[in-house]
Motif scaffolding. Structure first.
Motif, PDB file in Angstrom:
ATOM      1  N   ARG A 115     -25.348   4.149  25.358  1.00  0.00           N
ATOM      2  CA  ARG A 115     -26.741   4.524  25.060  1.00  0.00           C
ATOM      3  C   ARG A 115     -27.536   4.723  26.354  1.00  0.00           C
ATOM      4  NH1 ARG A 115     -28.536   4.534  20.027  1.00  0.00           N
ATOM      5  NH2 ARG A 115     -27.308   3.505  18.394  1.00  0.00           N
ATOM      6  N   ASP A 116     -27.361   3.841  27.313  1.00  0.00           N
ATOM      7  CA  ASP A 116     -28.117   3.955  28.551  1.00  0.00           C
ATOM      8  C   ASP A 116     -27.690   5.190  29.345  1.00  0.00           C
ATOM      9  OD1 ASP A 116     -30.075   2.692  30.426  1.00  0.00           O
ATOM     10  OD2 ASP A 116     -28.340   2.695  31.742  1.00  0.00           O
ATOM     11  N   VAL A 117     -26.389   5.427  29.430  1.00  0.00           N
ATOM     12  CA  VAL A 117     -25.881   6.587  30.162  1.00  0.00           C
ATOM     13  C   VAL A 117     -26.447   7.884  29.593  1.00  0.00           C
ATOM     14  CG1 VAL A 117     -23.804   7.999  30.505  1.00  0.00           C
ATOM     15  CG2 VAL A 117     -23.770   5.566  31.076  1.00  0.00           C
ATOM     16  N   TYR A 118     -26.509   7.980  28.274  1.00  0.00           N
ATOM     17  CA  TYR A 118     -26.904   9.238  27.646  1.00  0.00           C
ATOM     18  C   TYR A 118     -28.391   9.328  27.308  1.00  0.00           C
ATOM     19  CZ  TYR A 118     -22.136  10.926  27.289  1.00  0.00           C
ATOM     20  OH  TYR A 118     -20.884  11.392  27.603  1.00  0.00           O
ATOM     21  N   LEU A 119     -28.998   8.250  26.872  1.00  0.00           N
ATOM     22  CA  LEU A 119     -30.332   8.349  26.279  1.00  0.00           C
ATOM     23  C   LEU A 119     -31.455   7.738  27.113  1.00  0.00           C
ATOM     24  CD1 LEU A 119     -29.464   7.613  22.530  1.00  0.00           C
ATOM     25  CD2 LEU A 119     -29.530   9.809  23.732  1.00  0.00           C
ATOM     26  N   ASN A 120     -31.147   7.122  28.242  1.00  0.00           N
ATOM     27  CA  ASN A 120     -32.221   6.607  29.086  1.00  0.00           C
ATOM     28  C   ASN A 120     -33.133   7.776  29.488  1.00  0.00           C
ATOM     29  OD1 ASN A 120     -33.658   5.866  31.635  1.00  0.00           O
ATOM     30  ND2 ASN A 120     -32.528   3.957  31.386  1.00  0.00           N
ATOM     31  N   PRO A 121     -34.411   7.709  29.158  1.00  0.00           N
ATOM     32  CA  PRO A 121     -35.289   8.870  29.366  1.00  0.00           C
ATOM     33  C   PRO A 121     -35.514   9.230  30.825  1.00  0.00           C
ATOM     34  CG  PRO A 121     -36.563   6.952  28.690  1.00  0.00           C
ATOM     35  CD  PRO A 121     -35.126   6.578  28.542  1.00  0.00           C
ATOM     36  N   GLU A 122     -35.220   8.303  31.737  1.00  0.00           N
ATOM     37  CA  GLU A 122     -35.440   8.578  33.158  1.00  0.00           C
ATOM     38  C   GLU A 122     -34.151   8.858  33.919  1.00  0.00           C
ATOM     39  OE1 GLU A 122     -37.644   5.336  34.758  1.00  0.00           O
ATOM     40  OE2 GLU A 122     -39.453   5.786  33.604  1.00  0.00           O
ATOM     41  N   THR A 123     -33.073   8.129  33.576  1.00  0.00           N
ATOM     42  CA  THR A 123     -31.841   8.239  34.365  1.00  0.00           C
ATOM     43  C   THR A 123     -30.645   8.757  33.571  1.00  0.00           C
ATOM     44  OG1 THR A 123     -31.210   5.944  33.874  1.00  0.00           O
ATOM     45  CG2 THR A 123     -32.584   6.329  35.836  1.00  0.00           C
ATOM     46  N   GLY A 124     -30.798   8.944  32.263  1.00  0.00           N
ATOM     47  CA  GLY A 124     -29.687   9.336  31.420  1.00  0.00           C
ATOM     48  C   GLY A 124     -29.417  10.829  31.402  1.00  0.00           C
ATOM     49  N   VAL A 125     -28.315  11.195  30.781  1.00  0.00           N
ATOM     50  CA  VAL A 125     -27.931  12.600  30.648  1.00  0.00           C
ATOM     51  C   VAL A 125     -29.039  13.400  29.975  1.00  0.00           C
ATOM     52  CG1 VAL A 125     -26.307  14.161  29.493  1.00  0.00           C
ATOM     53  CG2 VAL A 125     -25.451  12.098  30.643  1.00  0.00           C
ATOM     54  N   ILE A 126     -29.699  12.802  28.990  1.00  0.00           N
ATOM     55  CA  ILE A 126     -30.727  13.521  28.247  1.00  0.00           C
ATOM     56  C   ILE A 126     -31.879  13.958  29.147  1.00  0.00           C
ATOM     57  CG2 ILE A 126     -32.156  11.542  27.543  1.00  0.00           C
ATOM     58  CD1 ILE A 126     -32.108  12.871  24.677  1.00  0.00           C
ATOM     59  N   ALA A 127     -32.091  13.244  30.243  1.00  0.00           N
ATOM     60  CA  ALA A 127     -33.179  13.580  31.168  1.00  0.00           C
ATOM     61  C   ALA A 127     -32.870  14.823  31.997  1.00  0.00           C
ATOM     62  CB  ALA A 127     -33.456  12.400  32.097  1.00  0.00           C
ATOM     63  N   ALA A 128     -31.630  15.298  31.953  1.00  0.00           N
ATOM     64  CA  ALA A 128     -31.254  16.486  32.721  1.00  0.00           C
ATOM     65  C   ALA A 128     -31.767  17.768  32.079  1.00  0.00           C
ATOM     66  CB  ALA A 128     -29.739  16.550  32.879  1.00  0.00           C
ATOM     67  N   GLY A 129     -32.182  17.694  30.822  1.00  0.00           N
ATOM     68  CA  GLY A 129     -32.725  18.869  30.158  1.00  0.00           C
ATOM     69  C   GLY A 129     -31.667  19.725  29.492  1.00  0.00           C
ATOM     70  N   LYS A 130     -32.100  20.841  28.931  1.00  0.00           N
ATOM     71  CA  LYS A 130     -31.234  21.690  28.125  1.00  0.00           C
ATOM     72  C   LYS A 130     -30.220  22.448  28.968  1.00  0.00           C
ATOM     73  CE  LYS A 130     -34.487  22.464  24.320  1.00  0.00           C
ATOM     74  NZ  LYS A 130     -35.175  23.469  23.487  1.00  0.00           N
ATOM     75  N   SER A 131     -29.060  22.704  28.356  1.00  0.00           N
ATOM     76  CA  SER A 131     -28.023  23.526  28.979  1.00  0.00           C
ATOM     77  C   SER A 131     -27.140  24.097  27.890  1.00  0.00           C
ATOM     78  CB  SER A 131     -27.181  22.702  29.960  1.00  0.00           C
ATOM     79  OG  SER A 131     -26.055  23.427  30.391  1.00  0.00           O
ATOM     80  N   GLU A 132     -26.903  25.385  27.911  1.00  0.00           N
ATOM     81  CA  GLU A 132     -26.066  26.005  26.882  1.00  0.00           C
ATOM     82  C   GLU A 132     -24.576  25.743  27.095  1.00  0.00           C
ATOM     83  OE1 GLU A 132     -26.975  30.122  26.776  1.00  0.00           O
ATOM     84  OE2 GLU A 132     -28.925  29.840  25.800  1.00  0.00           O
ATOM     85  N   GLY A 133     -24.187  25.452  28.320  1.00  0.00           N
ATOM     86  CA  GLY A 133     -22.762  25.342  28.592  1.00  0.00           C
ATOM     87  C   GLY A 133     -22.258  23.970  28.942  1.00  0.00           C
ATOM     88  N   ARG A 134     -23.107  22.973  28.940  1.00  0.00           N
ATOM     89  CA  ARG A 134     -22.694  21.635  29.360  1.00  0.00           C
ATOM     90  C   ARG A 134     -21.876  20.946  28.260  1.00  0.00           C
ATOM     91  NH1 ARG A 134     -27.692  19.122  30.358  1.00  0.00           N
ATOM     92  NH2 ARG A 134     -27.746  20.008  32.454  1.00  0.00           N
ATOM     93  N   LEU A 135     -20.813  20.284  28.658  1.00  0.00           N
ATOM     94  CA  LEU A 135     -19.947  19.547  27.722  1.00  0.00           C
ATOM     95  C   LEU A 135     -19.838  18.098  28.175  1.00  0.00           C
ATOM     96  CD1 LEU A 135     -17.829  19.316  25.411  1.00  0.00           C
ATOM     97  CD2 LEU A 135     -16.102  20.051  27.087  1.00  0.00           C
ATOM     98  N   CYS A 136     -20.107  17.167  27.277  1.00  0.00           N
ATOM     99  CA  CYS A 136     -19.964  15.736  27.538  1.00  0.00           C
ATOM    100  C   CYS A 136     -18.842  15.175  26.683  1.00  0.00           C
ATOM    101  CB  CYS A 136     -21.267  14.997  27.242  1.00  0.00           C
ATOM    102  SG  CYS A 136     -22.610  15.399  28.385  1.00  0.00           S
ATOM    103  N   VAL A 137     -17.855  14.577  27.337  1.00  0.00           N
ATOM    104  CA  VAL A 137     -16.694  14.010  26.651  1.00  0.00           C
ATOM    105  C   VAL A 137     -16.771  12.496  26.813  1.00  0.00           C
ATOM    106  CG1 VAL A 137     -14.192  14.096  26.409  1.00  0.00           C
ATOM    107  CG2 VAL A 137     -15.421  16.093  27.313  1.00  0.00           C
ATOM    108  N   GLU A 138     -17.082  11.796  25.734  1.00  0.00           N
ATOM    109  CA  GLU A 138     -17.330  10.360  25.772  1.00  0.00           C
ATOM    110  C   GLU A 138     -16.057   9.617  25.376  1.00  0.00           C
ATOM    111  OE1 GLU A 138     -18.477   7.218  26.754  1.00  0.00           O
ATOM    112  OE2 GLU A 138     -18.103   7.001  24.600  1.00  0.00           O
TER     113      GLU A 138
END
Length: 347
Positions: A115-138
């Protein structure tokens, strides 16, 4: 290779998700001709990232981060010393990884970390913004509810395509690049083709399994782990009373190997010391999968079973034994096959 500490600007995406499953060889190579990211350089993540670095395009970079600064420093130093191939860039946050990499692998200890890696509003993946081609493999082994919630939020925000893809094969498989990948994506799809291409950097070709919708990779992994835990305990108990009744341990091992009780956990993990030279039991249970971690895996199995109406009779019984072993000084931080020692098996 030059050490870089500063995050560089995110490159434009080189991949657009396709609507068909027809993937050419050229397209397959495009999947690999990108910057990669890796979050979590623990016992599994370190060798997984190593194999990516060795096999990725030498003109691209691998962006890494971990809560342990010594881990990333060690990785960078080893990559430089052994000339693995791709440029290694240390960054401070998951956000920085996502800003620079098109394909990102994550493997961390628990659901809270995911949750922290992906959803932290300041340091997480979600803070990187939109991307049409990005793939996250968890690749972490966590509960289904967390991966579905995290995956849905990441995809709804347009940040990345998110796939649960737990791995099996342990540290040896991670080091040798022969892991199994159990992927929460539909088979015969453009997404599964891309996942196959990038997973082959760390996996055997015959061990990549698209399992279905989001969460199905974890459902398969948890089912497998449930069997691992119950089979290991049953194997240890059976070997224990067989030996105590006069059967030589080598003979009993061969008998079961060639009979209906044969199973992977006895064949390869082999809790009885001195039977299988390659097993942790033959090196005082050093290395491998820590005994404490089996409590987490068995708990996940029992919870998933009972949430779907399955009475987990064997799992509940095994879980109680593993809970006791996890706090036994003889067993702590040793491979889970040390359950043999907890059962007072003859050594």
């Amino acid at each position: 290779m030059k050490r870089l500490k500063k995050t560089v600007c995110a490159p434009e995406s080189t991949y657009q998700f396709q609507s068909t499953a027809a993937i050419t060889m050229a397209e397959n190579s495009n999947f690999l001709d990108v910057n990669f990211g890796f979050i979590g350089l623990g016992a599994m993540g370190y060798p997984m990232a190593m194999n990516i670095c060795k096999k990725m395009s030498p003109t691209k970079a691998l962006y890494i981060t971990d809560v342990s600064r010594p881990a990333v420093e060690k990785f960078l130093a080893q990559a430089m010393q052994e000339n693995w191939g791709g440029l290694v860039v240390i960054v401070e946050t998951a956000k920085a990884v996502a800003e620079n990499a098109e394909t990102i692998f994550t493997i961390v200890p628990a659901a809270s970390h995911v949750r922290d890696v992906y959803l932290n509003p300041e340091t997480g993946v979600i803070a990187a913004g939109k991307s049409e081609g990005r793939l996250c493999v968890e690749c972490s082994t966590i509960d289904l509810a967390t991966t579905r919630d995290v995956g849905e939020k990441i995809m709804q925000a347009g940040v990345a395509e998110y796939v649960d893809s737990p791995v099996s094969g342990g540290v040896p498989g991670a080091t040798e690049g022969t892991l199994s990948f159990l992927q929460g994506c539909p088979p015969a799809s453009a997404l599964s083709a891309r996942l196959t291409a990038v997973s082959l950097l760390m996996a055997s070709p015959d061990k990549i399994f698209p399992c279905g919708p989001l969460g199905s990779g974890l459902a398969a992994k948890i089912s497998n782990n449930y069997l691992c835990g119950t089979n290991l305990l049953a194997s240890a108990e059976a070997m224990n009373f067989g030996i105590r009744n006069g059967v030589d341990k080598h003979i009993l091992y061969k008998v079961i190997q060639n009979s209906t009780g044969q199973n992977f956990m006895l064949d390869k993990v082999t809790p009885v010391p001195g039977v299988n030279p390659a097993a942790p039991s033959s090196r005082d249970y050093q290395g491998g999968f820590k005994a404490q971690m089996m409590v987490k895996d068995m708990t996940l199995g029992v919870e998933v079973a009972e949430a779907t109406g399955v009475v987990a009779t064997m799992g509940r019984a095994a879980l109680e034994v593993y809970k006791q072993a996890a706090v036994d000084p003889r067993c702590i931080d040793r491979d889970v096959s040390v359950i043999w020692r907890f059962l007072d098996g003859p050594e």
